[in-house]
Design a protein around this motif. Structure first.
Motif, PDB file in Angstrom:
ATOM      1  N   GLY A  21       0.782  -1.227   0.000  1.00 51.13           N
ATOM      2  CA  GLY A  21       0.000   0.000   0.000  1.00 51.13           C
ATOM      3  C   GLY A  21       0.815   1.278   0.000  1.00 51.13           C
ATOM      4  N   ARG A  22       2.141   1.152  -0.018  1.00 51.02           N
ATOM      5  CA  ARG A  22       2.985   2.335  -0.025  1.00 51.02           C
ATOM      6  C   ARG A  22       3.414   2.689  -1.444  1.00 51.02           C
ATOM      7  N   SER A  23       3.699   3.962  -1.646  1.00 51.39           N
ATOM      8  CA  SER A  23       4.264   4.406  -2.914  1.00 51.39           C
ATOM      9  C   SER A  23       5.753   4.085  -2.924  1.00 51.39           C
ATOM     10  N   PRO A  24       6.380   4.113  -4.109  1.00 53.83           N
ATOM     11  CA  PRO A  24       7.828   3.865  -4.147  1.00 53.83           C
ATOM     12  C   PRO A  24       8.612   4.801  -3.233  1.00 53.83           C
ATOM     13  N   ARG A  25       8.260   6.079  -3.219  1.00 56.96           N
ATOM     14  CA  ARG A  25       8.990   7.011  -2.368  1.00 56.96           C
ATOM     15  C   ARG A  25       8.775   6.693  -0.894  1.00 56.96           C
ATOM     16  N   GLU A  26       7.556   6.394  -0.530  1.00 56.93           N
ATOM     17  CA  GLU A  26       7.283   6.055   0.870  1.00 56.93           C
ATOM     18  C   GLU A  26       8.071   4.820   1.294  1.00 56.93           C
ATOM     19  N   TRP A  61      27.854  -8.020   5.086  1.00 53.79           N
ATOM     20  CA  TRP A  61      27.542  -8.666   3.805  1.00 53.79           C
ATOM     21  C   TRP A  61      26.050  -8.931   3.660  1.00 53.79           C
ATOM     22  N   THR A  62      25.370  -9.177   4.769  1.00 51.64           N
ATOM     23  CA  THR A  62      23.934  -9.460   4.687  1.00 51.64           C
ATOM     24  C   THR A  62      23.139  -8.226   4.262  1.00 51.64           C
ATOM     25  N   LEU A  63      23.654  -7.044   4.573  1.00 53.30           N
ATOM     26  CA  LEU A  63      22.948  -5.815   4.205  1.00 53.30           C
ATOM     27  C   LEU A  63      22.902  -5.643   2.691  1.00 53.30           C
ATOM     28  N   TRP A  64      23.954  -6.084   2.006  1.00 55.36           N
ATOM     29  CA  TRP A  64      23.958  -6.012   0.547  1.00 55.36           C
ATOM     30  C   TRP A  64      22.892  -6.950  -0.032  1.00 55.36           C
ATOM     31  N   ALA A  65      22.725  -8.107   0.570  1.00 57.18           N
ATOM     32  CA  ALA A  65      21.656  -9.010   0.137  1.00 57.18           C
ATOM     33  C   ALA A  65      20.289  -8.366   0.378  1.00 57.18           C
ATOM     34  N   GLU A  66      20.125  -7.729   1.519  1.00 55.22           N
ATOM     35  CA  GLU A  66      18.858  -7.066   1.825  1.00 55.22           C
ATOM     36  C   GLU A  66      18.595  -5.910   0.867  1.00 55.22           C
ATOM     37  N   MET A  67      19.614  -5.136   0.560  1.00 58.55           N
ATOM     38  CA  MET A  67      19.429  -3.991  -0.328  1.00 58.55           C
ATOM     39  C   MET A  67      18.949  -4.427  -1.708  1.00 58.55           C
ATOM     40  N   ARG A  68      19.492  -5.520  -2.204  1.00 55.10           N
ATOM     41  CA  ARG A  68      19.049  -6.024  -3.511  1.00 55.10           C
ATOM     42  C   ARG A  68      17.618  -6.540  -3.441  1.00 55.10           C
ATOM     43  N   PHE A  69      17.252  -7.131  -2.312  1.00 61.03           N
ATOM     44  CA  PHE A  69      15.869  -7.554  -2.117  1.00 61.03           C
ATOM     45  C   PHE A  69      14.942  -6.336  -2.099  1.00 61.03           C
ATOM     46  N   TYR A  70      15.368  -5.267  -1.448  1.00 64.10           N
ATOM     47  CA  TYR A  70      14.551  -4.050  -1.396  1.00 64.10           C
ATOM     48  C   TYR A  70      14.317  -3.473  -2.792  1.00 64.10           C
ATOM     49  N   LEU A  71      15.301  -3.591  -3.659  1.00 67.92           N
ATOM     50  CA  LEU A  71      15.118  -3.079  -5.018  1.00 67.92           C
ATOM     51  C   LEU A  71      14.009  -3.834  -5.743  1.00 67.92           C
ATOM     52  N   LEU A  72      13.891  -5.138  -5.499  1.00 67.58           N
ATOM     53  CA  LEU A  72      12.798  -5.903  -6.096  1.00 67.58           C
ATOM     54  C   LEU A  72      11.454  -5.494  -5.501  1.00 67.58           C
ATOM     55  N   ILE A  73      11.420  -5.262  -4.192  1.00 70.37           N
ATOM     56  CA  ILE A  73      10.185  -4.786  -3.563  1.00 70.37           C
ATOM     57  C   ILE A  73       9.822  -3.409  -4.100  1.00 70.37           C
ATOM     58  N   LEU A  74      10.835  -2.568  -4.314  1.00 67.57           N
ATOM     59  CA  LEU A  74      10.591  -1.243  -4.897  1.00 67.57           C
ATOM     60  C   LEU A  74       9.924  -1.370  -6.263  1.00 67.57           C
ATOM     61  N   LEU A  75      10.351  -2.355  -7.049  1.00 66.25           N
ATOM     62  CA  LEU A  75       9.723  -2.587  -8.349  1.00 66.25           C
ATOM     63  C   LEU A  75       8.250  -2.938  -8.175  1.00 66.25           C
ATOM     64  N   LEU A  83      14.439  12.301  10.246  1.00 68.28           N
ATOM     65  CA  LEU A  83      14.925  11.857   8.945  1.00 68.28           C
ATOM     66  C   LEU A  83      13.764  11.561   8.003  1.00 68.28           C
ATOM     67  N   LYS A  84      12.695  11.020   8.549  1.00 72.16           N
ATOM     68  CA  LYS A  84      11.528  10.719   7.729  1.00 72.16           C
ATOM     69  C   LYS A  84      10.916  11.991   7.163  1.00 72.16           C
ATOM     70  N   ARG A  85      10.801  13.037   7.993  1.00 73.89           N
ATOM     71  CA  ARG A  85      10.263  14.310   7.504  1.00 73.89           C
ATOM     72  C   ARG A  85      11.178  14.920   6.449  1.00 73.89           C
ATOM     73  N   LEU A  86      12.488  14.820   6.687  1.00 73.72           N
ATOM     74  CA  LEU A  86      13.444  15.400   5.753  1.00 73.72           C
ATOM     75  C   LEU A  86      13.360  14.718   4.389  1.00 73.72           C
ATOM     76  N   LEU A  87      13.353  13.389   4.391  1.00 77.65           N
ATOM     77  CA  LEU A  87      13.327  12.648   3.130  1.00 77.65           C
ATOM     78  C   LEU A  87      11.970  12.714   2.443  1.00 77.65           C
ATOM     79  N   SER A  88      10.917  12.903   3.231  1.00 81.03           N
ATOM     80  CA  SER A  88       9.565  12.980   2.664  1.00 81.03           C
ATOM     81  C   SER A  88       9.226  14.374   2.183  1.00 81.03           C
ATOM     82  N   GLY A  89      10.061  15.345   2.560  1.00 79.36           N
ATOM     83  CA  GLY A  89       9.791  16.723   2.173  1.00 79.36           C
ATOM     84  C   GLY A  89       8.612  17.323   2.891  1.00 79.36           C
TER      85      GLY A  89
END
Length: 366
Positions: A72-77, A137-151, A338-344
């Motif tokens: 239910g979130r947008s890509p930016r969210e 090293w696990t964070l790199w695996a998570e980051m790539r997973f997040y990119l698929l979720i972003l899609l 940080l959330k307010r800053l990144l969300s504008g």
């Protein structure tokens, strides 16, 4: 975002359990077996050598909760939620590990300014720059997973699209394993651990929509692939440290992880959930980030003068305390800013910020 009533407290407990398994793996086995600690725990290593499988449980949980968070979130969210969740504690972890390494860990570990700067991005694997701490090293695996979720957030999440995506990902995993795709494809597919992310997402679909034939087929297939790959991975770990792993034990741990997460998805474990487990979940990420190299340095410095079991208990307790401090004084106050800053978004009124902060504190899956 899950509401307070939707909070799966039991997952918080499972996350801390997984983290503690990894901590004990490092402190009582891989540290001395790999030459990073002089303190030997020979008898304990017979069981603690399996503690690295806590990472497998992490990935399974991650598939579940990250899809829950993204629904239910947008890509930016979604991007903002991940940045807020990952970076503040990670930056503190890098700072603490770097300071301890430079001041006390000379001869054991080494860091350089360019290495530290690259690690701050969490994308140091792209230019093949070494991690400041072995656990990153696990964070790199998570980051790539997040990119698929972003899609998925960009396409739009529906039950049909998610299930189609999971089958496609699983098919690509088998294609990589069979050598039908070039090795570079595995940068995205992550065939070594894809089955955990896929199964975790499928179990969230079970939790959200109920059981159907696709889920009933998908999860067992992922389990089968997980067992096969876990056995191969155990052989590699055993070769690295000069020990033997029991395929039966590895299989039992992987099956147990899938079984427990299935019970969570079926809501069977709700009776075990307790609100205080939120604190356990909050400690997990900073504990994971802080414990390894810093702990090895402490063992190296004090191992000859402090009884090993006293030292082990003390280091684990100190790391838990440090994890709480990072959560309490870094994550909690910095996350809404940080959330307010990144969300504008403009700063909320004092009362609104207080209410929002409380809600965010109850939704650590966000």
């Amino acid at each position: 975002m899950p509401s307070r009533s939707d909070r799966l407290y039991e997952l918080d407990g499972l996350r801390l359990l997984a983290a503690l398994c990894v901590v004990l793996f490092h402190y009582t086995f891989s540290g001395w077996a790999g030459g990073s600690s002089p303190v030997v725990f020979g008898a304990e290593s017979a069981w603690s050598k399996y503690g690295y499988l806590g990472v497998d449980l992490f990935f399974l949980i991650s598939g579940f909760v990250v899809l829950m968070s993204a629904w239910g979130r947008s890509p930016r969210e979604f991007l903002v939620s991940r940045a807020v969740r990952l970076y503040p504690a990670y930056w503190v972890g890098i700072a603490v590990t770097t300071v301890v390494t430079v001041t006390l860990g000379q001869g054991l570990f080494r860091v350089t300014p360019p290495q530290v700067l690259a690690n701050l991005t969490m994308f140091q694997a792209v230019p093949d720059i070494a991690n400041v701490d072995v656990v990153y090293w696990t964070l790199w695996a998570e980051m790539r997973f997040y990119l698929l979720i972003l899609l998925f957030t960009w396409i739009g999440m529906t039950r049909g699209r998610i299930m189609a995506g999971l089958w496609t990902w699983l098919g690509l995993t088998f294609a990589v394993e069979a050598g039908l795709l070039p090795g570079a494809a595995d940068l995205v597919v992550q065939s070594e651990f894809a089955h955990y992310f896929i199964a975790g997402m499928a179990l969230f679909m079970l939790y959200k929509f109920g059981l159907n034939l696709q889920i009933a087929l998908l999860v067992p297939i992922c389990l089968g692939n997980a067992v096969v790959r876990a056995a191969g991975y155990a052989d590699a770990v055993g070769e690295r440290y000069g020990v033997a792993y029991s395929p039966a034990v590895v299989t039992a741990v992987v099956v147990l992880a899938f079984l427990v997460m299935t019970l969570v998805a079926l809501r069977v474990t709700r009776r075990l959930a307790r609100p205080w487990l939120v604190t356990a979940g909050a400690l997990t990420y900073p504990l994971y980030l802080l414990h390894a190299h810093v702990g090895f340095v402490v063992f190296s410095r004090l191992g000859a003068v402090v009884p090993r079991y006293v030292l082990l208990a003390a280091v684990v307790l100190v790391m838990l305390g440090a994890a709480y401090l990072v959560h309490r004084f870094v994550e909690r106050p910095l996350a809404p800013r940080l959330k307010r800053l990144l969300s504008g978004r403009p700063a909320a009124p004092a009362l609104g910020a207080l209410v929002t902060g409380r809600r965010d504190g109850l939704s650590r899956f966000s």
